[in-house]
Design a protein around this motif. Structure first.
Motif, mmCIF file in Angstrom:
data_model
loop_
_atom_site.group_PDB
_atom_site.id
_atom_site.type_symbol
_atom_site.label_atom_id
_atom_site.label_comp_id
_atom_site.label_asym_id
_atom_site.label_seq_id
_atom_site.Cartn_x
_atom_site.Cartn_y
_atom_site.Cartn_z
ATOM 1 N N SER A 1 2.480 -1.314 -14.437
ATOM 2 C CA SER A 1 3.464 -0.822 -13.462
ATOM 3 C C SER A 1 2.721 -0.428 -12.200
ATOM 4 N N GLY A 2 3.475 -0.179 -11.145
ATOM 5 C CA GLY A 2 2.881 0.310 -9.909
ATOM 6 C C GLY A 2 2.735 -0.728 -8.819
ATOM 7 N N GLY A 3 3.049 -1.981 -9.121
ATOM 8 C CA GLY A 3 2.974 -2.998 -8.090
ATOM 9 C C GLY A 3 4.074 -2.822 -7.052
ATOM 10 N N GLY A 4 3.995 -3.628 -6.001
ATOM 11 C CA GLY A 4 5.015 -3.553 -4.966
ATOM 12 C C GLY A 4 4.615 -4.349 -3.754
ATOM 13 N N SER A 5 5.447 -4.246 -2.719
ATOM 14 C CA SER A 5 5.190 -4.915 -1.451
ATOM 15 C C SER A 5 4.728 -3.880 -0.441
ATOM 16 N N VAL A 6 3.550 -4.098 0.110
ATOM 17 C CA VAL A 6 2.960 -3.133 1.040
ATOM 18 C C VAL A 6 2.396 -3.857 2.246
ATOM 19 N N GLN A 7 1.994 -3.072 3.240
ATOM 20 C CA GLN A 7 1.347 -3.610 4.430
ATOM 21 C C GLN A 7 -0.168 -3.571 4.255
ATOM 22 N N ALA A 8 -0.834 -4.433 4.970
ATOM 23 C CA ALA A 8 -2.300 -4.414 4.960
ATOM 24 C C ALA A 8 -2.788 -3.025 5.374
ATOM 25 N N GLY A 9 -3.797 -2.558 4.647
ATOM 26 C CA GLY A 9 -4.320 -1.226 4.909
ATOM 27 C C GLY A 9 -3.740 -0.146 4.019
#
Length: 122
Positions: free
Chosen positions: A5-13
């Motif tokens: 668990s813990g994945g997702g869509s994020v921004q670079a950085g």
């Protein structure tokens, strides 16, 4: 059974913390690893930690930006990833093997989770 668990869509950085909850076996006698697979690419080793945490190994691609840890009392494996890059995008899997040493080879692991998606946008 291993459940990530813990994945997702994020921004670079940005940062993410992945978790892998283990059940059904004595977690503390398993060396654990994190692997990832990007679309169209081979699965690759990310990080591994020996059953008591004394042995830790990172892929060069994540070294210095990631930290693997485990809580044997909670039967949980973690991967803290910082300064994420678009090339970190992929499905992240945790894996277990009932020996003392970390291996970077996926076939050396006997048990696998279903994976959690990490997507990093630029």
């Amino acid at each position: 059974q291993l459940v990530e668990s813990g994945g997702g869509s994020v921004q670079a950085g940005d940062s993410l913390r992945l978790s892998c909850a283990a059940s059904g076996r004595t977690f503390s006698v398993y060396t654990m690893g994190w692997f990832r697979q990007a679309p169209g690419k081979e699965r690759e080793f990310v990080a591994g930690i020996s059953w008591r945490g004394g042995g830790i190994l990172y892929a060069d691609s994540v070294k210095g930006r990631s930290s693997i840890s485990r809580d044997n009392a909670q039967n949980t494996l973690y991967l803290q990833m910082n300064s994420l890059k678009p090339e970190d995008t992929g499905v992240y899997y945790c894996a277990a093997r009932p020996v003392a040493t970390v291996s970077t080879v996926g076939k050396a692991y006997d048990y696998w989770g279903q994976g959690t998606q990490v997507t990093v946008s630029s």
